[in-house]
Design a protein around this motif. Structure first.
Motif, short mmCIF file in Angstrom:
data_model
loop_
_atom_site.label_atom_id
_atom_site.label_comp_id
_atom_site.label_asym_id
_atom_site.label_seq_id
_atom_site.Cartn_x
_atom_site.Cartn_y
_atom_site.Cartn_z
N VAL A 34 22.89 -23.00 -12.33
CA VAL A 34 22.21 -23.34 -11.08
C VAL A 34 22.70 -24.69 -10.57
N ALA A 35 23.13 -24.73 -9.32
CA ALA A 35 23.56 -25.97 -8.69
C ALA A 35 22.41 -26.62 -7.93
N TYR A 36 21.70 -25.81 -7.13
CA TYR A 36 20.58 -26.31 -6.33
C TYR A 36 19.44 -25.30 -6.36
N SER A 37 18.23 -25.82 -6.34
CA SER A 37 17.06 -25.00 -6.09
C SER A 37 16.30 -25.66 -4.94
N THR A 38 15.10 -25.19 -4.69
CA THR A 38 14.32 -25.68 -3.56
C THR A 38 12.85 -25.76 -3.92
N MET A 39 12.08 -26.32 -2.99
CA MET A 39 10.63 -26.26 -3.06
C MET A 39 10.13 -25.54 -1.82
N ASN A 40 9.42 -24.45 -2.03
CA ASN A 40 8.79 -23.70 -0.96
C ASN A 40 7.27 -23.75 -1.13
N TYR A 41 6.57 -23.27 -0.13
CA TYR A 41 5.10 -23.24 -0.20
C TYR A 41 4.65 -22.45 -1.42
N LYS A 42 5.31 -21.33 -1.67
CA LYS A 42 4.93 -20.51 -2.82
C LYS A 42 5.18 -21.25 -4.13
N ASP A 43 6.26 -22.01 -4.21
CA ASP A 43 6.53 -22.81 -5.41
C ASP A 43 5.44 -23.85 -5.62
N ALA A 44 5.00 -24.47 -4.52
CA ALA A 44 3.93 -25.47 -4.61
C ALA A 44 2.63 -24.84 -5.11
N LEU A 45 2.32 -23.65 -4.63
CA LEU A 45 1.14 -22.94 -5.10
C LEU A 45 1.25 -22.64 -6.60
N ALA A 46 2.44 -22.22 -7.01
CA ALA A 46 2.65 -21.88 -8.43
C ALA A 46 2.51 -23.11 -9.32
N ILE A 47 3.16 -24.21 -8.93
CA ILE A 47 3.18 -25.40 -9.77
C ILE A 47 1.81 -26.05 -9.86
N THR A 48 1.09 -26.09 -8.75
CA THR A 48 -0.24 -26.71 -8.75
C THR A 48 -1.33 -25.79 -9.27
N GLY A 49 -1.05 -24.48 -9.31
CA GLY A 49 -2.07 -23.52 -9.71
C GLY A 49 -3.12 -23.30 -8.63
N ALA A 50 -2.81 -23.73 -7.39
CA ALA A 50 -3.76 -23.59 -6.29
C ALA A 50 -4.00 -22.13 -5.92
N SER A 51 -3.07 -21.27 -6.27
CA SER A 51 -3.20 -19.83 -6.02
C SER A 51 -2.53 -19.10 -7.19
N PRO A 52 -3.03 -17.93 -7.56
CA PRO A 52 -2.48 -17.23 -8.74
C PRO A 52 -1.13 -16.56 -8.46
N VAL A 53 -0.16 -17.38 -8.07
CA VAL A 53 1.18 -16.86 -7.77
C VAL A 53 1.86 -16.37 -9.04
N VAL A 54 1.75 -17.17 -10.11
CA VAL A 54 2.41 -16.82 -11.37
C VAL A 54 1.63 -15.72 -12.08
N ARG A 55 2.33 -14.67 -12.43
CA ARG A 55 1.66 -13.52 -13.06
C ARG A 55 2.12 -13.27 -14.49
N ARG A 56 2.96 -14.17 -15.00
CA ARG A 56 3.42 -14.04 -16.38
C ARG A 56 3.74 -15.44 -16.90
N PHE A 57 3.26 -15.75 -18.09
CA PHE A 57 3.47 -17.08 -18.68
C PHE A 57 4.21 -16.95 -20.01
N PRO A 58 5.03 -17.95 -20.38
CA PRO A 58 5.41 -19.11 -19.57
C PRO A 58 6.32 -18.69 -18.42
N MET A 59 6.39 -19.54 -17.38
CA MET A 59 7.17 -19.21 -16.19
C MET A 59 7.93 -20.43 -15.70
N VAL A 60 9.17 -20.21 -15.30
CA VAL A 60 9.95 -21.22 -14.58
C VAL A 60 9.83 -20.89 -13.10
N PRO A 61 9.27 -21.80 -12.28
CA PRO A 61 9.14 -21.52 -10.85
C PRO A 61 10.48 -21.68 -10.14
#
Length: 326
Positions: A34-61
Motif C-alpha cells: 500500500v502506497a496511500y490510503s485515505t480517511m472517509n466518513y465511514k472510516d471515521a465511524l469505524a475507528i471511533t465506534g460511533a456506528s457499527p460499521v465494523v462487522r468482524r474483529f480484529p479489523m484494519v479500517p
C-alpha cells in the motif's frame, strides 16, 4: 507490517497503531504494497465506534487504497502493477487499506489509469468515485447544463468537493450547500457559482416548496434530502449517496407524482466492475487534477485515529490522504 487495528475484546472496542504479522492478513489472491490510503466518513465511524460499521474483529479500517502488486495468483494482475481499491466491504468485513500491506481478491482491484498517480488515486478515492457515479446517474436521467442549477449538499466534504469540481468543469451552474461559511472561498475556487447555508435545507419539511433547482446531489439524507426533493423543478432528479444527517427520509410522494422528480440511489460499495471502470475513466478525463490538489490534506499514519474524531465533528475539508509507504 504497521497497521491501524480495531479490536473488541469485550464490549468496548480498542483502536491502535501497531505491528501486525503478515501471517494475519486475510485470504486473497493478490498482495498489495500500500502506497496511500485515505480517511472517509465511514472510516471515521469505524475507528471511533460511533456506528457499527465494523462487522468482524480484529479489523484494519480503510475503505480505499492505492499501491503496487507484490504477489498475485489472479490472471489480471502481476507483480509491479499499479492498482487501487474502493469499497467491496474492506474495512468492514475484510481488512482494509490503513496498513502497509493488503491481501484482497483481485476481482476487487482496478488498474490505475495512466493519467492518475497513486496519491491522486487515493485523493479521489471512494468519495470522488462516488461523486462521479452521482454525475453519471444524473446524466442518465437527462440532466444537462442547460436545464438549470444543480444543488450539492455537504459541498465542502469529500464527495461534495469532487462533485462540485466535476459539475463546474462540465458547464453546470453549481449551488454549493455547507454548514461552514468559512469554506465559501474554497467552494468558489472549485467552481461553485453560489454558496448557501445548510440551514436552508434543515428546516421543517413541506410536501412541496418553491421550485429552485433543476437537480441535485445529496450526501446527507434525512431532512436535507427531503427539503431538496421538495424544491427540485419539474422533471428534475436527485442522486442520493449518503446519510451524514440520518437514515430517515421525512418526505412526501408529492415531488415524484406532481413534478415527476426522480430519486436515484447511488451505491459505491458493491457497484459492478464495469460501472467502476467507466467512472474511473471519466475521472481521469474530466477531473481537473489542479482542483483535486486544492482538496487534499495529508495526515501522517500516526495521526489517523485522532483525525477520525475531527471528521465526525465536521472539522474536515475535502479529501484526507494518508501516506503509508509512498
Amino acid at each position: 507490517m504497521k497497521a491501524i487495528l480495531i479490536e473488541k475484546p469485550e464490549e468496548k472496542q480498542i483502536v491502535s497503531l501497531q505491528d501486525v504479522p503478515d501471517a494475519q492478513l486475510p485470504e486473497g489472491d493478490v498482495l498489495v504494497d500500500v502506497a496511500y490510503s485515505t480517511m472517509n466518513y465511514k472510516d471515521a465511524l469505524a475507528i471511533t465506534g460511533a456506528s457499527p460499521v465494523v462487522r468482524r474483529f480484529p479489523m484494519v479500517p480503510g475503505i480505499d487504497f492505492s499501491g503496487t502488486v507484490a504477489e498475485s495468483s489472479h490472471p489480471d494482475f502481476k507483480p509491479g502493477d499499479r492498482v487501487m481499491l474502493n469499497g467491496w466491504g474492506v474495512g468492514e468485513t475484510h481488512w482494509g487499506g490503513l496498513a502497509e500491506r493488503a491481501r484482497v481478491k483481485g476481482d476487487w482491484l482496478i488498474p490505475l489509469p495512466a493519467a492518475i498517480d497513486p496519491r491522486q488515486a487515493a485523493a479521489i478515492g471512494t468519495a470522488g468515485y462516488t461523486a462521479m457515479l452521482c454525475v453519471m446517474a444524473l446524466e442518465r436521467q437527462g440532466v444537462t447544463p442547460d436545464k438549470g442549477e444543480i444543488v450539492v449538499s455537504g459541498a465542502a466534504g469529500g464527495v461534495g468537493s469532487v462533485a462540485t469540481a466535476l459539475l463546474a468543469a462540465g458547464g453546470y451552474e453549481v449551488v454549493a450547500v455547507t454548514g461552514r461559511p468559512a469554506e465559501t472561498e474554497y467552494l468558489r475556487g472549485l467552481g461553485a457559482a453560489s454558496v448557501i447555508d445548510r440551514t436552508e435545507l434543515t428546516g421543517k419539511t413541506r410536501a412541496l416548496a418553491r421550485e429552485r433547482w433543476a437537480s441535485g446531489i445529496d450526501v446527507a439524507g434525512s431532512t436535507v434530502l427531503a427539503n431538496m426533493l421538495s424544491m427540485i423543478k419539474y422533471g428534475g432528479a436527485v442522486a442520493s449517496c449518503g446519510l451524514a444527517a440520518g437514515m430517515d427520509l421525512p418526505a412526501s410522494v408529492a415531488p415524484f407524482i406532481l413534478r415527476g422528480v426522480t430519486l436515484a440511489g447511488v451505491d459505491s460499495v458493491m457497484c459492478p466492475k464495469p460501472d467502476r471502470l467507466e467512472a474511473w475513466s471519466r475521472l481521469a478525463r474530466d477531473l481537473d487534477l489542479g482542483k483535486l490538489e486544492e482538496m487534499i490534506t495529508e495526515v501522517p499514519f500516526a495521526e489517523v485515529i485522532d483525525t477520525a474524531r475531527q471528521f465526525l465533528d465536521g472539522a474536515v475539508r475535502g479529501r484526507i490522504v494518508v501516506p503509508i509507504s509512498a
